[in-house]
Scaffold this motif. Sequence first.
Motif, PDB file in Angstrom:
ATOM      1  N   GLY A 252      72.999 -22.095  61.890  1.00 12.33           N
ATOM      2  CA  GLY A 252      74.320 -22.320  61.478  1.00 12.33           C
ATOM      3  C   GLY A 252      74.498 -22.218  59.905  1.00 12.33           C
ATOM      4  O   GLY A 252      73.577 -21.691  59.336  1.00 12.33           O
ATOM      5  N   SER A 253      75.526 -22.628  59.473  1.00  7.80           N
ATOM      6  CA  SER A 253      75.867 -22.410  58.203  1.00  7.80           C
ATOM      7  C   SER A 253      75.060 -23.311  57.173  1.00  7.80           C
ATOM      8  O   SER A 253      74.631 -24.421  57.942  1.00  7.80           O
ATOM      9  N   PRO A 254      74.800 -23.359  55.898  1.00  5.36           N
ATOM     10  CA  PRO A 254      73.839 -24.486  55.148  1.00  5.36           C
ATOM     11  C   PRO A 254      74.586 -25.649  55.572  1.00  5.36           C
ATOM     12  O   PRO A 254      73.815 -26.810  55.692  1.00  5.36           O
ATOM     13  N   ASP A 255      75.654 -25.743  55.467  1.00  5.24           N
ATOM     14  CA  ASP A 255      76.311 -27.137  55.529  1.00  5.24           C
ATOM     15  C   ASP A 255      76.072 -27.648  56.972  1.00  5.24           C
ATOM     16  O   ASP A 255      75.631 -28.944  57.118  1.00  5.24           O
ATOM     17  N   GLN A 256      76.329 -26.836  57.920  1.00  3.29           N
ATOM     18  CA  GLN A 256      75.836 -27.566  59.468  1.00  3.29           C
ATOM     19  C   GLN A 256      74.798 -27.915  59.549  1.00  3.29           C
ATOM     20  O   GLN A 256      74.333 -28.903  60.159  1.00  3.29           O
ATOM     21  N   VAL A 257      73.630 -27.085  59.025  1.00  3.89           N
ATOM     22  CA  VAL A 257      72.182 -27.340  59.466  1.00  3.89           C
ATOM     23  C   VAL A 257      71.532 -28.288  58.448  1.00  3.89           C
ATOM     24  O   VAL A 257      70.825 -29.274  58.707  1.00  3.89           O
ATOM     25  N   LEU A 258      71.792 -28.276  57.009  1.00  2.00           N
ATOM     26  CA  LEU A 258      71.284 -28.974  56.001  1.00  2.00           C
ATOM     27  C   LEU A 258      71.925 -30.373  55.717  1.00  2.00           C
ATOM     28  O   LEU A 258      71.265 -31.313  55.417  1.00  2.00           O
ATOM     29  N   VAL A 259      73.240 -30.292  56.171  1.00  5.11           N
ATOM     30  CA  VAL A 259      74.142 -31.486  55.563  1.00  5.11           C
ATOM     31  C   VAL A 259      74.529 -32.345  56.809  1.00  5.11           C
ATOM     32  O   VAL A 259      74.393 -33.382  56.882  1.00  5.11           O
ATOM     33  N   ASN A 260      74.954 -31.472  58.013  1.00  6.94           N
ATOM     34  CA  ASN A 260      75.355 -32.303  59.072  1.00  6.94           C
ATOM     35  C   ASN A 260      74.808 -31.783  60.562  1.00  6.94           C
ATOM     36  O   ASN A 260      75.044 -31.190  61.265  1.00  6.94           O
ATOM     37  N   PRO A 261      73.237 -31.866  60.472  1.00  4.47           N
ATOM     38  CA  PRO A 261      72.507 -31.544  61.528  1.00  4.47           C
ATOM     39  C   PRO A 261      72.748 -32.271  62.812  1.00  4.47           C
ATOM     40  O   PRO A 261      72.921 -33.416  62.747  1.00  4.47           O
ATOM     41  N   THR A 262      72.747 -31.499  63.877  1.00  2.41           N
ATOM     42  CA  THR A 262      73.016 -32.034  65.081  1.00  2.41           C
ATOM     43  C   THR A 262      71.647 -32.711  65.561  1.00  2.41           C
ATOM     44  O   THR A 262      71.741 -33.592  66.521  1.00  2.41           O
ATOM     45  N   HIS A 263      70.754 -31.777  65.660  1.00  2.31           N
ATOM     46  CA  HIS A 263      69.521 -32.207  66.510  1.00  2.31           C
ATOM     47  C   HIS A 263      68.516 -33.202  65.677  1.00  2.31           C
ATOM     48  O   HIS A 263      68.559 -33.098  64.316  1.00  2.31           O
ATOM     49  N   GLU A 264      67.965 -34.146  66.442  1.00  2.00           N
ATOM     50  CA  GLU A 264      67.126 -35.112  66.153  1.00  2.00           C
ATOM     51  C   GLU A 264      66.089 -34.454  65.150  1.00  2.00           C
ATOM     52  O   GLU A 264      65.708 -34.916  64.137  1.00  2.00           O
ATOM     53  N   ARG A 265      65.483 -33.511  65.650  1.00  5.96           N
ATOM     54  CA  ARG A 265      64.231 -33.068  64.916  1.00  5.96           C
ATOM     55  C   ARG A 265      64.482 -32.412  63.470  1.00  5.96           C
ATOM     56  O   ARG A 265      63.858 -32.591  62.681  1.00  5.96           O
ATOM     57  N   THR A 266      65.788 -31.896  63.454  1.00  9.75           N
ATOM     58  CA  THR A 266      66.142 -31.409  62.257  1.00  9.75           C
ATOM     59  C   THR A 266      66.326 -32.632  61.085  1.00  9.75           C
ATOM     60  O   THR A 266      66.123 -32.434  60.008  1.00  9.75           O
ATOM     61  N   LYS A 267      67.219 -33.618  61.761  1.00 12.10           N
ATOM     62  CA  LYS A 267      67.177 -34.805  60.904  1.00 12.10           C
ATOM     63  C   LYS A 267      66.006 -35.422  60.331  1.00 12.10           C
ATOM     64  O   LYS A 267      66.026 -35.630  59.328  1.00 12.10           O
ATOM     65  N   THR A 268      65.067 -35.418  61.208  1.00 13.61           N
ATOM     66  CA  THR A 268      63.689 -35.890  60.781  1.00 13.61           C
ATOM     67  C   THR A 268      63.134 -35.304  59.850  1.00 13.61           C
ATOM     68  O   THR A 268      62.712 -35.819  58.662  1.00 13.61           O
ATOM     69  N   PHE A 269      63.094 -33.936  60.160  1.00  7.71           N
ATOM     70  CA  PHE A 269      62.425 -33.039  59.153  1.00  7.71           C
ATOM     71  C   PHE A 269      63.314 -33.303  57.641  1.00  7.71           C
ATOM     72  O   PHE A 269      62.582 -33.290  56.631  1.00  7.71           O
ATOM     73  N   LEU A 270      64.589 -33.277  57.735  1.00  5.11           N
ATOM     74  CA  LEU A 270      65.369 -33.041  56.325  1.00  5.11           C
ATOM     75  C   LEU A 270      65.013 -34.744  55.781  1.00  5.11           C
ATOM     76  O   LEU A 270      64.862 -34.598  54.518  1.00  5.11           O
ATOM     77  N   SER A 271      65.167 -35.631  56.470  1.00  5.52           N
ATOM     78  CA  SER A 271      64.861 -37.046  55.898  1.00  5.52           C
ATOM     79  C   SER A 271      63.407 -37.013  55.235  1.00  5.52           C
ATOM     80  O   SER A 271      63.176 -37.711  54.198  1.00  5.52           O
TER      81      SER A 271
END
Lengths: 250, 273
Positions: free
Chosen positions: A228-247
């Motif tokens: 998705g857009s940078p905002d969607q993926v990097l700021v408001n990720p929906t998937h748990e794995r994305t969130k874990t990675f970003l944090s």
Amino acid sequence: MIKAVDVHKRFGAHHVLKGISLEVAAGEVLCVIGPSGSGKSTFLRCVNQLETIDEGAAWVDGELLGWTERDGKLHQLSDAQIARQRRPIGMVFQRFNLFPHMTALENVVEGPIRVLRESRDTARTRALELLERVGLKDKAGAYPSTLSGGQQQRVAIARALAMRPRLMLFDEPTSALDPELVGEVLAVMRDLAASGMTMVVVTHELGFAKEVANQVVFMDDGRVIETGSPDQVLVNPTHERTKTFLSAVL
Amino acid sequence: MSTDVAHLPRVARKHYGRYVAAILVVAALVAIVVSFAGGQIEWSVVGQYLTAEAILTGVVNTIVMAVLAMIVGVALGVLFAVMRMSQNPVTRAVSALYTWIFRGTPQLLQLFLWFNLALVFPYFVIPGIVEARTVDLMTPFVAALLGLGICQGAYTSEVVRGGILSVDQGQTEAAQAIGMTRFQTMRRIVLPQAMRVILPPIGNEFISMVKLTSLASAIQYQEVLHSAQNIYYANNRVMELLFVATFWYLIVVTILSLGQLVVERRFSRGVRK
């Protein structure tokens, strides 16, 4: 510009890409992020046919990569045809891979002279313009071993641009750089994106992705998890794995 | 603890061992020279034959053969090294077979085989191009060139292969990424970098080749040892003429060693010292 449908890649028993599908429009910048070993680099290498695609298919500018369809079957292209398909695709490597036995200028003119059959003068003039564009005109006569990592990477970008590519692939271009040299390379890439170049960037620089990308893809374990857009993926990720990675990385 | 010593004058360590070794070596050399000077050898004869026409012809033939055999060797070496590393199993097998046969048999034997090839194939025929008796074609020169060059290729191919393997895989990928073909990548990117690794052993083998040409005296090729032997068969000055040959081998090898330095510097461009 790029279309990938269910791309698979195996190295022996190791299943690296497990069905990658994505699209990149002309003029767009796609940033691919994800943990190491997630297959980001392998996917990029498939687009430039440094790896063959085992299953699925990918197109660049509507041209099927590596194979041609005949009698309801896919036939593998010859090395020469693959070399031709690579020409409009520029690639920048993590470890620069400049030719150490050639000066910066010789690195940049090599492709235009040998592959595009440009005259020495034309190639030289354009190479100097490109070196100026990456801020290294005064280093034209320098051998790579005398340049810093950031300078080497900028020469590598100039070398790729000299082939007049319509698509630029960046494979973790700043990962091998000392932290204070990352900025100069990102600045060149930012400038390139602003000029309308279609780019796919595998990177750990989330700041760059946020700022420059039109589209961000998060990959893990050989699959696209989120796109998705940078905002969607990097700021408001929906998937748990994305969130874990970003944090973990922020 | 006093810090007064920090700026006292310094005296370097004395290397007494070096002085002793130098004295022993010089003494040994003097003893050798004195014994040869007083031995049963006529140095005037050595001087007289040093520039004899037959000897000089032999020297030229030695150099010509060494250079040509080395050119054949390096050309074959590169060819078979690339074949060995190809993805094509047939060329890989051919290359392995070549190395196996020519590295596995004595060079003197190979020279005899080439020289006597006429016993197997009396006529050499390529329809429309060549038609001749093999005896006429297989002169000592041709037999020596084939024997020494082809055998050299088997050794050189391994050296070249090692050189190619020493070049980072990323170089090939970068070359392919700018659209170069396999051939261009090999010629423009990989081989020039491999040269840095290949050249020192090739220089070494070139020097071996100069001396290996002496084997060709066994098949009547007129190189310098053969000339020296021909002369001492007639006048019995065996040691004198062997010294003449020794002198010329050392001269040629010295010149080659200097040439090697120049060439190696040429191919180390861009390498940080």
